[in-house]
Scaffold this active site. Structure first.
Site, PDB file in Angstrom:
ATOM      1  N   ILE A  14      63.823   1.701  25.904  1.00  0.00           N
ATOM      2  CA  ILE A  14      63.951   2.585  27.075  1.00  0.00           C
ATOM      3  C   ILE A  14      62.608   3.226  27.416  1.00  0.00           C
ATOM      4  CG2 ILE A  14      65.204   4.530  28.095  1.00  0.00           C
ATOM      5  CD1 ILE A  14      67.400   4.070  25.960  1.00  0.00           C
ATOM      6  N   LEU A  35      55.470   2.319  16.097  1.00  0.00           N
ATOM      7  CA  LEU A  35      55.754   0.873  16.079  1.00  0.00           C
ATOM      8  C   LEU A  35      56.692   0.487  14.937  1.00  0.00           C
ATOM      9  CD1 LEU A  35      52.275  -0.762  16.949  1.00  0.00           C
ATOM     10  CD2 LEU A  35      54.159  -0.197  18.488  1.00  0.00           C
ATOM     11  N   GLY A  38      59.477  -0.454  17.806  1.00  0.00           N
ATOM     12  CA  GLY A  38      58.862  -0.847  19.078  1.00  0.00           C
ATOM     13  C   GLY A  38      57.795  -1.916  18.898  1.00  0.00           C
ATOM     14  N   ILE A  79      67.283   5.296  15.795  1.00  0.00           N
ATOM     15  CA  ILE A  79      68.309   5.115  16.829  1.00  0.00           C
ATOM     16  C   ILE A  79      69.640   4.546  16.327  1.00  0.00           C
ATOM     17  CG2 ILE A  79      66.612   4.792  18.664  1.00  0.00           C
ATOM     18  CD1 ILE A  79      67.672   1.726  18.524  1.00  0.00           C
ATOM     19  N   TYR A 144      73.784  11.157  13.678  1.00  0.00           N
ATOM     20  CA  TYR A 144      72.909  10.855  14.817  1.00  0.00           C
ATOM     21  C   TYR A 144      73.207  11.798  15.994  1.00  0.00           C
ATOM     22  CZ  TYR A 144      71.260   8.206  18.901  1.00  0.00           C
ATOM     23  OH  TYR A 144      70.671   7.835  20.087  1.00  0.00           O
ATOM     24  N   ILE A 203      82.154  -9.027  16.275  1.00  0.00           N
ATOM     25  CA  ILE A 203      82.553  -7.739  16.847  1.00  0.00           C
ATOM     26  C   ILE A 203      83.148  -6.896  15.722  1.00  0.00           C
ATOM     27  CG2 ILE A 203      84.210  -6.622  18.394  1.00  0.00           C
ATOM     28  CD1 ILE A 203      83.990  -9.032  20.255  1.00  0.00           C
ATOM     29  N   GLU A 271      82.325   5.522  14.478  1.00  0.00           N
ATOM     30  CA  GLU A 271      82.266   4.915  15.817  1.00  0.00           C
ATOM     31  C   GLU A 271      83.259   5.574  16.766  1.00  0.00           C
ATOM     32  OE1 GLU A 271      81.725   1.135  17.218  1.00  0.00           O
ATOM     33  OE2 GLU A 271      80.992   0.279  15.342  1.00  0.00           O
TER      34      GLU A 271
HETATM   35  N1  LIG Z   1      69.829   2.651  23.635  1.00  0.00           N
HETATM   36  C1  LIG Z   1      70.790   3.511  23.931  1.00  0.00           C
HETATM   37  O1  LIG Z   1      71.869   3.137  24.354  1.00  0.00           O
HETATM   38  C2  LIG Z   1      70.548   5.000  23.770  1.00  0.00           C
HETATM   39  C3  LIG Z   1      71.608   5.873  24.077  1.00  0.00           C
HETATM   40  C4  LIG Z   1      71.409   7.234  23.946  1.00  0.00           C
HETATM   41  C5  LIG Z   1      70.175   7.718  23.540  1.00  0.00           C
HETATM   42  N2  LIG Z   1      69.160   6.846  23.248  1.00  0.00           N
HETATM   43  C6  LIG Z   1      67.886   7.407  22.817  1.00  0.00           C
HETATM   44  O2  LIG Z   1      66.855   6.849  23.597  1.00  0.00           O
HETATM   45  C7  LIG Z   1      65.645   6.791  22.828  1.00  0.00           C
HETATM   46  C8  LIG Z   1      65.063   5.394  22.864  1.00  0.00           C
HETATM   47  O3  LIG Z   1      65.981   4.484  22.272  1.00  0.00           O
HETATM   48  P1  LIG Z   1      65.808   2.894  22.411  1.00  0.00           P
HETATM   49  O4  LIG Z   1      67.168   2.340  22.518  1.00  0.00           O
HETATM   50  O5  LIG Z   1      64.803   2.597  23.421  1.00  0.00           O
HETATM   51  O6  LIG Z   1      65.297   2.519  20.956  1.00  0.00           O
HETATM   52  P2  LIG Z   1      63.939   1.796  20.438  1.00  0.00           P
HETATM   53  O7  LIG Z   1      64.092   1.650  18.958  1.00  0.00           O
HETATM   54  O8  LIG Z   1      63.665   0.588  21.236  1.00  0.00           O
HETATM   55  O9  LIG Z   1      62.845   2.889  20.760  1.00  0.00           O
HETATM   56  C9  LIG Z   1      62.471   3.902  19.867  1.00  0.00           C
HETATM   57  C10 LIG Z   1      60.964   3.887  19.773  1.00  0.00           C
HETATM   58  O10 LIG Z   1      60.567   4.982  18.960  1.00  0.00           O
HETATM   59  C11 LIG Z   1      59.625   4.543  18.000  1.00  0.00           C
HETATM   60  N3  LIG Z   1      59.781   5.381  16.815  1.00  0.00           N
HETATM   61  C12 LIG Z   1      60.838   5.409  15.971  1.00  0.00           C
HETATM   62  N4  LIG Z   1      60.623   6.319  15.006  1.00  0.00           N
HETATM   63  C13 LIG Z   1      59.409   6.869  15.257  1.00  0.00           C
HETATM   64  C14 LIG Z   1      58.625   7.842  14.604  1.00  0.00           C
HETATM   65  N5  LIG Z   1      59.047   8.440  13.479  1.00  0.00           N
HETATM   66  N6  LIG Z   1      57.425   8.190  15.144  1.00  0.00           N
HETATM   67  C15 LIG Z   1      56.978   7.578  16.281  1.00  0.00           C
HETATM   68  N7  LIG Z   1      57.655   6.620  16.907  1.00  0.00           N
HETATM   69  C16 LIG Z   1      58.868   6.273  16.402  1.00  0.00           C
HETATM   70  C17 LIG Z   1      59.953   3.093  17.727  1.00  0.00           C
HETATM   71  O11 LIG Z   1      58.843   2.350  17.226  1.00  0.00           O
HETATM   72  C18 LIG Z   1      60.387   2.632  19.107  1.00  0.00           C
HETATM   73  O12 LIG Z   1      59.304   2.139  19.849  1.00  0.00           O
HETATM   74  C19 LIG Z   1      66.022   7.276  21.436  1.00  0.00           C
HETATM   75  O13 LIG Z   1      65.721   8.659  21.330  1.00  0.00           O
HETATM   76  C20 LIG Z   1      67.514   7.076  21.386  1.00  0.00           C
HETATM   77  O14 LIG Z   1      68.138   7.939  20.470  1.00  0.00           O
HETATM   78  C21 LIG Z   1      69.323   5.503  23.346  1.00  0.00           C
END
Ligand SMILES: NC(=O)c1ccc[n+]([C@@H]2O[C@H](COP(=O)([O-])OP(=O)(O)OC[C@H]3O[C@@H](n4cnc5c(N)ncnc54)[C@H](O)[C@@H]3O)[C@@H](O)[C@H]2O)c1
Length: 318
Positions: A14, A35, A38, A79, A144, A203, A271
């Site tokens: 995101i 990273l 990511g 996440i 979480y 699933i 869940e």
């Molecule tokens: N994907 C969803 O459906 C969803 C829903 C609700 C909330 N979110 C929130 O959105 C945000 C992004 O989620 P995403 O799905 O893109 O996940 P993602 O894992 O793709 O992105 C998270 C990023 O944070 C970085 N990261 C993780 N821990 C870190 C740390 N300690 N220090 C620095 N960087 C760190 C990772 O390398 C990664 O690039 C998160 O906060 C997640 O909780 C996501």
């Protein structure tokens, strides 16, 4: 007016789309990411990249002192909901204490506006009213969601005590290109990648659990509008429509042309059974509406994973 923005987690799914959207609006973007899930290739070429961990406050402070951002968009996080249940302490270290390190660095450098990626899907538990609006009691079923709720309390405190504009965007289930198919979260990415490689998918539970699937471009737009309109408080970001995992699976099977098997395994603890988010507060505030249907979003996601598989793991920023 162009702003300097730090996007934490901007090498992730995101966050990288948010970074793209901010760059496209002419803002100067710096990505802070460790990273751990990511990829460097997800960071927009026009953005500056800093590899730093949010659990290291000194490292975060150094990046902030160098960039001196006007805005912060905080997406870096642990996440996985199942991981948070297995190790709530590690989850809180990244998601509560790490977020606090980012908030403190923001306060010290005089950040104007702080946007936080919260969750709607994991914050309200199994609510009675559907779709759920922001007045729904906060009742998470997993660490979480509890950690996200804790950060929202901190956001309120930073607003009251330090006068920082703070905002929590409570996302539904976000899906789309660049979501990691290797993690435990993100049924769409996991199934799309497996189906394209011809592997069977599993699933958890009967598949009748329902989620609100919102396309990542719509979520990125919500972030941009929130900054540009100076939005504060807590807002849901979702479609208001609940789709079952079985339904999503059927659509993915069609888009991927999958001929294999979809298996079932035991449901996982923590869940949520059914959730959909009412985002009318966000619509009223900034005119935001989801614009990509589930069918179209899944088509685009499968097309992305198909292209990625064809181009190999080192595919360029797409
Ligand atoms: N994907 C969803 O459906 C969803 C829903 C609700 C909330 N979110 C929130 O959105 C945000 C992004 O989620 P995403 O799905 O893109 O996940 P993602 O894992 O793709 O992105 C998270 C990023 O944070 C970085 N990261 C993780 N821990 C870190 C740390 N300690 N220090 C620095 N960087 C760190 C990772 O390398 C990664 O690039 C998160 O906060 C997640 O909780 C996501």
């Amino acid at each position: 007016m162009a702003k300097r923005v730090i996007v934490t987690g901007g090498a992730g799914f995101i966050g990288s789309h948010v970074a793209d959207a901010l760059v496209a609006r002419g803002h100067e973007v710096a990505v802070l990411d460790a990273l751990n899930t990511g990829e460097r290739g997800n960071v927009p070429t026009k953005a500056t990249f800093y590899q730093a961990d949010i659990t290291d406050p000194a490292a975060v402070r150094r990046v902030f002192a160098e960039v001196r951002p006007h805005w912060v968009d905080h997406h870096a996080a642990q996440i996985s909901v199942p991981e948070s249940t297995k190790d709530p302490v590690a989850d809180a270290q990244a998601n509560v204490v790490g977020s606090l390190a980012v908030l403190e660095a923001a306060r010290e450098t005089g950040v104007e506006h702080f946007v936080f990626a919260s969750t709607g899907g994991a914050l309200y538990g199994d609510p009675e009213k559907m779709p759920s609006d922001e007045e729904t009691p906060i009742a998470p079923l997993a660490p979480y969601g509890a950690a996200k709720a804790a950060v929202e309390v901190y956001l309120g405190m930073y607003a009251r005590t330090w006068g920082m504009r703070t905002l929590a965007l409570r996302y539904a289930n976000v899906y789309g290109p660049r979501q990691s198919p290797h993690g435990e979260a993100g049924v769409v990415a996991i199934f799309a990648a497996r189906m394209l490689s011809g592997a069977n998918s599993t699933i958890f539970g009967d598949g009748e659990q329902q989620r609100d699937f919102v396309y990542v471009d719509d979520v990125a737009l919500a972030n941009v509008l929130a900054f540009e309109r100076g939005l504060t408080g807590s807002y849901n970001v979702g479609t208001g429509v609940a789709a079952s995992v079985n339904e999503v699976t059927r659509l993915l099977v069609r888009h991927a042309g999958f001929g294999g098997q979809v298996l079932h395994a035991a449901e996982r603890p923590g869940e949520v059974r059914r959730i959909a988010l009412d985002a009318s507060r966000l619509r009223r505030a900034v005119g935001w509406e989801p614009s990509v249907s589930l069918d179209e979003g899944l088509r685009r996601t499968v097309a992305f994973f198909r292209e990625k598989a064809r181009a190999g793991p080192r595919s360029p920023h797409a």
